[in-house]
Design a protein around this motif. Structure first.
Motif, PDB file in Angstrom:
ATOM      1  N   LYS A 132      12.709  -9.307   0.139  1.00 25.28           N
ATOM      2  CA  LYS A 132      12.682  -7.855  -0.043  1.00 25.28           C
ATOM      3  C   LYS A 132      12.105  -7.210   1.201  1.00 25.28           C
ATOM      4  O   LYS A 132      11.082  -7.660   1.722  1.00 25.28           O
ATOM      5  N   PRO A 133      12.767  -6.164   1.714  1.00 19.95           N
ATOM      6  CA  PRO A 133      12.204  -5.485   2.886  1.00 19.95           C
ATOM      7  C   PRO A 133      10.864  -4.834   2.543  1.00 19.95           C
ATOM      8  O   PRO A 133      10.630  -4.450   1.401  1.00 19.95           O
ATOM      9  N   ASN A 134      10.034  -4.737   3.574  1.00 23.13           N
ATOM     10  CA  ASN A 134       8.712  -4.142   3.381  1.00 23.13           C
ATOM     11  C   ASN A 134       8.827  -2.690   2.920  1.00 23.13           C
ATOM     12  O   ASN A 134       9.693  -1.957   3.369  1.00 23.13           O
ATOM     13  N   THR A 135       7.943  -2.322   2.008  1.00 17.86           N
ATOM     14  CA  THR A 135       7.842  -0.903   1.694  1.00 17.86           C
ATOM     15  C   THR A 135       7.108  -0.210   2.837  1.00 17.86           C
ATOM     16  O   THR A 135       6.561  -0.863   3.728  1.00 17.86           O
ATOM     17  N   PHE A 136       7.102   1.115   2.815  1.00 25.02           N
ATOM     18  CA  PHE A 136       6.470   1.843   3.905  1.00 25.02           C
ATOM     19  C   PHE A 136       4.988   1.495   4.008  1.00 25.02           C
ATOM     20  O   PHE A 136       4.455   1.276   5.090  1.00 25.02           O
ATOM     21  N   ARG A 137       4.362   1.401   2.830  1.00 27.70           N
ATOM     22  CA  ARG A 137       2.937   1.061   2.812  1.00 27.70           C
ATOM     23  C   ARG A 137       2.701  -0.313   3.441  1.00 27.70           C
ATOM     24  O   ARG A 137       1.800  -0.501   4.260  1.00 27.70           O
ATOM     25  N   GLN A 138       3.574  -1.259   3.077  1.00 31.15           N
ATOM     26  CA  GLN A 138       3.440  -2.611   3.638  1.00 31.15           C
ATOM     27  C   GLN A 138       3.625  -2.576   5.153  1.00 31.15           C
ATOM     28  O   GLN A 138       2.915  -3.243   5.897  1.00 31.15           O
ATOM     29  N   THR A 139       4.621  -1.797   5.575  1.00 31.05           N
ATOM     30  CA  THR A 139       4.870  -1.705   7.015  1.00 31.05           C
ATOM     31  C   THR A 139       3.623  -1.203   7.731  1.00 31.05           C
ATOM     32  O   THR A 139       3.209  -1.751   8.750  1.00 31.05           O
ATOM     33  N   MET A 140       3.016  -0.144   7.153  1.00 33.46           N
ATOM     34  CA  MET A 140       1.840   0.427   7.793  1.00 33.46           C
ATOM     35  C   MET A 140       0.732  -0.619   7.901  1.00 33.46           C
ATOM     36  O   MET A 140       0.084  -0.746   8.932  1.00 33.46           O
ATOM     37  N   SER A 141       0.532  -1.377   6.833  1.00 38.47           N
ATOM     38  CA  SER A 141      -0.574  -2.327   6.879  1.00 38.47           C
ATOM     39  C   SER A 141      -0.242  -3.497   7.806  1.00 38.47           C
ATOM     40  O   SER A 141      -1.126  -4.039   8.471  1.00 38.47           O
ATOM     41  N   TYR A 142       1.061  -3.821   7.904  1.00 45.82           N
ATOM     42  CA  TYR A 142       1.464  -4.868   8.858  1.00 45.82           C
ATOM     43  C   TYR A 142       1.156  -4.415  10.287  1.00 45.82           C
ATOM     44  O   TYR A 142       0.566  -5.138  11.088  1.00 45.82           O
ATOM     45  N   VAL A 143       1.525  -3.171  10.582  1.00 43.83           N
ATOM     46  CA  VAL A 143       1.285  -2.634  11.917  1.00 43.83           C
ATOM     47  C   VAL A 143      -0.206  -2.626  12.214  1.00 43.83           C
ATOM     48  O   VAL A 143      -0.655  -3.030  13.285  1.00 43.83           O
ATOM     49  N   ALA A 144      -1.002  -2.199  11.219  1.00 46.03           N
ATOM     50  CA  ALA A 144      -2.437  -2.099  11.455  1.00 46.03           C
ATOM     51  C   ALA A 144      -3.061  -3.457  11.744  1.00 46.03           C
ATOM     52  O   ALA A 144      -3.989  -3.574  12.524  1.00 46.03           O
ATOM     53  N   SER A 145      -2.529  -4.518  11.099  1.00 52.40           N
ATOM     54  CA  SER A 145      -3.215  -5.788  11.327  1.00 52.40           C
ATOM     55  C   SER A 145      -2.573  -6.635  12.416  1.00 52.40           C
ATOM     56  O   SER A 145      -3.277  -7.345  13.112  1.00 52.40           O
ATOM     57  N   TYR A 146      -1.255  -6.563  12.598  1.00 56.51           N
ATOM     58  CA  TYR A 146      -0.641  -7.441  13.601  1.00 56.51           C
ATOM     59  C   TYR A 146      -0.267  -6.732  14.895  1.00 56.51           C
ATOM     60  O   TYR A 146      -0.020  -7.358  15.903  1.00 56.51           O
ATOM     61  N   ARG A 147      -0.202  -5.411  14.835  1.00 58.20           N
ATOM     62  CA  ARG A 147       0.139  -4.690  16.058  1.00 58.20           C
ATOM     63  C   ARG A 147      -1.076  -3.981  16.636  1.00 58.20           C
ATOM     64  O   ARG A 147      -0.954  -3.046  17.400  1.00 58.20           O
ATOM     65  N   PHE A 148      -2.272  -4.408  16.214  1.00 61.55           N
ATOM     66  CA  PHE A 148      -3.481  -3.747  16.656  1.00 61.55           C
ATOM     67  C   PHE A 148      -3.612  -3.658  18.185  1.00 61.55           C
ATOM     68  O   PHE A 148      -3.841  -2.582  18.719  1.00 61.55           O
ATOM     69  N   PRO A 149      -3.431  -4.776  18.915  1.00 59.52           N
ATOM     70  CA  PRO A 149      -3.576  -4.651  20.375  1.00 59.52           C
ATOM     71  C   PRO A 149      -2.606  -3.646  20.975  1.00 59.52           C
ATOM     72  O   PRO A 149      -2.969  -2.925  21.905  1.00 59.52           O
ATOM     73  N   HIS A 150      -1.388  -3.591  20.431  1.00 56.73           N
ATOM     74  CA  HIS A 150      -0.417  -2.649  20.999  1.00 56.73           C
ATOM     75  C   HIS A 150      -0.885  -1.223  20.800  1.00 56.73           C
ATOM     76  O   HIS A 150      -0.790  -0.390  21.698  1.00 56.73           O
ATOM     77  N   ILE A 151      -1.392  -0.945  19.573  1.00 57.87           N
ATOM     78  CA  ILE A 151      -1.839   0.419  19.295  1.00 57.87           C
ATOM     79  C   ILE A 151      -3.032   0.773  20.172  1.00 57.87           C
ATOM     80  O   ILE A 151      -3.093   1.834  20.776  1.00 57.87           O
ATOM     81  N   VAL A 152      -3.974  -0.179  20.255  1.00 56.93           N
ATOM     82  CA  VAL A 152      -5.177   0.078  21.041  1.00 56.93           C
ATOM     83  C   VAL A 152      -4.832   0.318  22.501  1.00 56.93           C
ATOM     84  O   VAL A 152      -5.411   1.170  23.152  1.00 56.93           O
ATOM     85  N   LEU A 153      -3.867  -0.444  23.004  1.00 59.14           N
ATOM     86  CA  LEU A 153      -3.554  -0.333  24.437  1.00 59.14           C
ATOM     87  C   LEU A 153      -2.716   0.900  24.759  1.00 59.14           C
ATOM     88  O   LEU A 153      -2.622   1.284  25.918  1.00 59.14           O
ATOM     89  N   THR A 154      -2.128   1.512  23.733  1.00 57.74           N
ATOM     90  CA  THR A 154      -1.214   2.620  24.029  1.00 57.74           C
ATOM     91  C   THR A 154      -1.901   3.762  24.779  1.00 57.74           C
ATOM     92  O   THR A 154      -1.402   4.218  25.803  1.00 57.74           O
ATOM     93  N   ILE A 155      -3.066   4.189  24.278  1.00 60.68           N
ATOM     94  CA  ILE A 155      -3.715   5.345  24.912  1.00 60.68           C
ATOM     95  C   ILE A 155      -4.114   5.053  26.358  1.00 60.68           C
ATOM     96  O   ILE A 155      -3.737   5.799  27.265  1.00 60.68           O
ATOM     97  N   PRO A 156      -4.854   3.943  26.613  1.00 59.78           N
ATOM     98  CA  PRO A 156      -5.161   3.671  28.025  1.00 59.78           C
ATOM     99  C   PRO A 156      -3.908   3.538  28.882  1.00 59.78           C
ATOM    100  O   PRO A 156      -3.885   3.998  30.025  1.00 59.78           O
ATOM    101  N   MET A 157      -2.859   2.953  28.320  1.00 59.62           N
ATOM    102  CA  MET A 157      -1.653   2.759  29.137  1.00 59.62           C
ATOM    103  C   MET A 157      -0.978   4.087  29.475  1.00 59.62           C
ATOM    104  O   MET A 157      -0.444   4.253  30.564  1.00 59.62           O
ATOM    105  N   ILE A 158      -1.010   5.031  28.519  1.00 59.09           N
ATOM    106  CA  ILE A 158      -0.432   6.341  28.826  1.00 59.09           C
ATOM    107  C   ILE A 158      -1.214   6.969  29.981  1.00 59.09           C
ATOM    108  O   ILE A 158      -0.639   7.499  30.935  1.00 59.09           O
ATOM    109  N   GLY A 159      -2.551   6.870  29.904  1.00 56.16           N
ATOM    110  CA  GLY A 159      -3.382   7.406  30.978  1.00 56.16           C
ATOM    111  C   GLY A 159      -3.077   6.738  32.302  1.00 56.16           C
ATOM    112  O   GLY A 159      -2.850   7.390  33.321  1.00 56.16           O
ATOM    113  N   VAL A 160      -3.049   5.405  32.281  1.00 56.73           N
ATOM    114  CA  VAL A 160      -2.776   4.659  33.508  1.00 56.73           C
ATOM    115  C   VAL A 160      -1.407   5.028  34.045  1.00 56.73           C
ATOM    116  O   VAL A 160      -1.207   5.209  35.249  1.00 56.73           O
TER     117      VAL A 160
END
Lengths: 447, 277
Positions: A132-160
């Motif tokens: 079954k495909p992830n529900t939106f809530r599941q997607t959000m929690s997946y992003v929060a736990s497995y895509r954490f470095p990407h999210i964290v790096l986004t702001i500094p990278m935009i600045g850089v």
């Protein structure tokens, strides 16, 4: 097993979710997700897609035109009625920068697009396998736990990106134009010039002579500045840490004073101390009956003064670091050496020096790289003076980076400055990458 | 000569050397302090110790120049860029240290190389960018640029986080803690030396930069201390050396005291790269 798989794919009941989803996503970002019944995600993506396409249609053609032509209409006076009025033309530099930003945003957009297609494909695949495909809530929690470095790096990278990468790309591009003060926008247009500037630097005698001399001095300076600071700091560290010296922390604090005082303040002070006419140093010399020294006005002396002042500024850092390393050398090595009857000199040469050298090598290389680019001290102490008439906009103590500064900020020779910038950049990156790749912090034991 | 006499002789010689180096280190600070208290405004002085002392130059700074305003500007800029810059740097270091993801090493090398590039080399482009954003002659522009540049120096924080055992993080994950909770509640409390070092570096960086601030800040009331001081001494019409000296003292004292108090953290921070070499 294989037969089973063939049977399954051949059976009319199985749908090819993955292919359909991917194709729909290629058509428009988000459609594949909608098809996969990820409605929230799909709608968000679709909205983003609409925004992206809108930007692409409205901005991209103009941006590309701007980058390719650098503007076509020049600012000129036009007769309006009885009066001549100035009509603004294209501003080449603004066009170039705006174009660059738009193109970069589009590249990011395309990249996200590709990711969305891949995502639709994988979710479709999951459905084919009965998941079954992830529900939106599941997607959000997946992003929060497995895509954490990407999210964290986004702001500094935009600045850089905006304040480092984009300006550097701009600078590299300027090297291929005829952007100088003589045809400064908005009054004039700038054109692409190919490798003309690179050729000029080597072909025109005044430029090539300056380039070779300044490069040579830059390296001589970097070597001298690094070695004096390092060995000076080493010697003082040994002196302070000797057995039997009392008030160690008092001496240490005293000696870090040059490092603790903000560098631009102390360099400006030193400049006055070395002042040839009124400075205190020459005053003491003449009190003692010596001649006044041309500390900052004679080419050789100015170079010497620069190294001396830099020594004053930098030996405390090396001292601090070396004292830190000295405390990590095991005591029993010295005890063993004592038993073998080693002299104090032998102990330093055979135990202390190699240990410190080993730990300090990467830092010394980084200091060397830093000294190649040591803008502040040269700019504040001598400002490149004394002026050398044979040089193109440079003085005897100018290093590449201060020459670059003068060329762009004072002389408006932006294209030449950019060529020098590219040269410095290449030299530095080679050193830095080679150095950093060697360190353990980079190699990683556990990866 | 006996061994003991030899040692005593060498020690006395060492003390003499230490004293000489001490004078060498202190002299410029001492000289500028003396100059700031001297009567008159010339660089030249007949005597080493001024014959008459005055605080006039210090009051001058506040009467004739906008020194108090510059001080406030500088503190505002440095504190703001310190907070933003430090948070960004630590998060960048943390992401690189604790996680493995595609393109990680290349991104790290890229950032390290970009960090070598002196900021002002690309000043023209930044200037135009700020112009487009209507941020010229604002403090916000400077804060943004300083904070945006800070993450390029993530290596110290990455090396520091490398030394924190991963099992700690994994245990917290199993207990259901989110990444941000782990970062702020577990990692940060363990990283005081790193936080102090990074904050100190971003703070002093912003406090003492004059090249970029000079380019962006155009009006006198927006200036920072570094720009004001630099203009004071390089202005060909200004001959008031002693007032400049007073300015130097007021600028240098807080930073110098900060550095001396934070000595321990500095040594730790500076050698962090070396020990792992």
């Amino acid at each position: 097993m294989q037969q089973l798989a063939m049977e399954r794919s051949g059976s009319p009941n199985t749908k090819r979710y993955s292919r359909t989803a991917a194709l729909l996503s290629v058509l428009a970002m988000g459609l594949g997700q909608l098809y996969n019944r990820q409605y929230m995600k799909g709608l968000l993506m679709l909205a983003f897609y609409g925004f992206g396409i809108y930007t692409a249609v409205t901005r991209l053609p103009h941006a590309l035109w701007g980058i390719v032509t650098l503007g076509e209409t020049e600012t000129k006076l036009r007769k309006v009625g009885k009066l001549y009025k100035q009509v603004m033309g294209d501003h080449s530099i603004f066009l170039l920068i705006e174009g660059l930003i738009t193109v970069f945003i589009m590249i990011v957009f395309v990249w996200l697009y590709v990711i969305a297609v891949k995502d639709a494909y994988h979710t479709g695949k999951l459905r084919e396998e009965g998941g079954k495909p992830n529900t939106f809530r599941q997607t959000m929690s997946y992003v929060a736990s497995y895509r954490f470095p990407h999210i964290v790096l986004t702001i500094p990278m935009i600045g850089v990106f905006f304040f480092t990468v984009m300006p550097i790309v701009f600078m590299i591009l300027v090297a291929f134009t005829n952007f100088t003060r003589e045809n400064m926008p908005p009054a004039h247009l700038i054109d692409w010039h190919g490798f003309e500037t690179f050729r000029d630097i080597f072909r025109i005698k005044a430029w090539s002579h300056t380039f070779y001399s300044v490069t040579l001095w830059t390296f001589v300076w970097a070597v001298l500045a690094t070695l004096t600071g390092y060995f000076g700091g080493f010697a003082v560290a040994l002196l302070v840490q000797q057995k039997g010296i009392r008030f160690k922390s008092f001496w240490r604090t005293l000696f870090i004073l040059p490092f603790a005082i903000p560098m631009f303040v102390s360099t400006l002070i030193l400049r006055n101390i070395f002042n040839g006419q009124f400075g205190p140093l020459n005053q003491y010399l003449s009190l003692l009956g010596f001649d006044k020294m041309p500390w900052l006005t004679d080419p050789m002396w100015a170079k010497f003064t620069l190294v001396l002042a830099n020594f004053w500024l930098t030996f405390p850092v090396s001292m601090l670091m070396i004292i830190g390393i000295l405390t990590t050398i095991p005591k029993d090595m010295y005890e063993a050496a004592d038993i073998d009857g080693a002299s104090a000199f032998q102990k330093i040469a055979l135990i202390t020096f190699p240990s410190v050298m080993h730990a300090m090598a990467p830092l010394v290389i980084m200091q060397f790289v830093g000294n190649i680019n040591n803008f502040n001290i040269v700019y504040l102490l001598t400002n490149g003076k004394p002026v050398n008439g044979d040089f193109q906009f440079a003085g005897d103590t100018d290093i590449l980076i201060t020459w670059l500064f003068k060329l762009s900020m004072e002389q408006g020779q932006y294209n030449f400055a950019s060529v020098i910038g590219i040269f410095i950049f290449i030299v530095l990156s080679v050193f830095a990458i080679w150095n950093v790749r060697r360190t353990k912090a980079f190699k990683e034991e556990d990866a | 000569m006996t061994r003991k006499a030899k040692t005593t002789l060498w020690l006395s010689f060492s003390y003499v050397l230490l004293a000489i180096i001490g004078v060498f280190c202190v002299y410029p600070a001492l000289w500028v302090t003396m100059s700031s208290l001297r009567v008159g405004d010339a660089l030249y002085s007949d005597t080493i110790i001024p014959s008459a002392l005055t605080l006039e130059h210090y009051t001058n700074l506040f009467d004739k120049y906008l020194f108090a305003g510059w001080y406030v500007n500088t503190l505002k800029i440095s504190v703001a860029s310190m907070i933003i810059g430090t948070v960004l740097t630590l998060l960048t270091g943390y992401a690189f240290s604790m996680f493995r993801f595609a393109g990680r090493k290349n991104l790290m090398s890229l950032l390290l190389v970009l960090g070598l590039f002196p900021g002002f080399m690309s000043m023209i482009a930044i200037y135009i960018l700020l112009n487009q954003m209507n941020l010229l002659n604002t403090h916000l522009a400077i804060i943004i640029v300083y904070a945006a540049g800070a993450p390029l120096f993530f290596l110290f924080s990455k090396s520091y986080f490398d030394t924190i055992p991963k099992s700690l993080v994994e245990a917290a994950r199993i207990d259901g803690a989110g990444h941000l909770t782990i970062f702020f509640r577990i990692i940060m409390p363990l990283s005081t030396p790193l936080i102090v070092f990074t904050s100190l570096m971003t703070f002093t960086g912003a406090f003492t930069d004059f090249i970029f601030a000079k380019l962006v800040l155009r009006t006198p009331e927006k200036k920072t201390l570094a720009v004001g001081l630099f203009d004071m001494i390089t202005d060909p019409f200004s001959t008031e050396f002693t007032t400049f000296a007073a300015g130097c003292v007021l600028v240098a004292v807080p930073i110098t005291v900060l550095f001396i108090l934070m000595q321990r953290f500095l040594v730790d921070g500076l050698t962090a790269g070396a020990e792992k070499g």
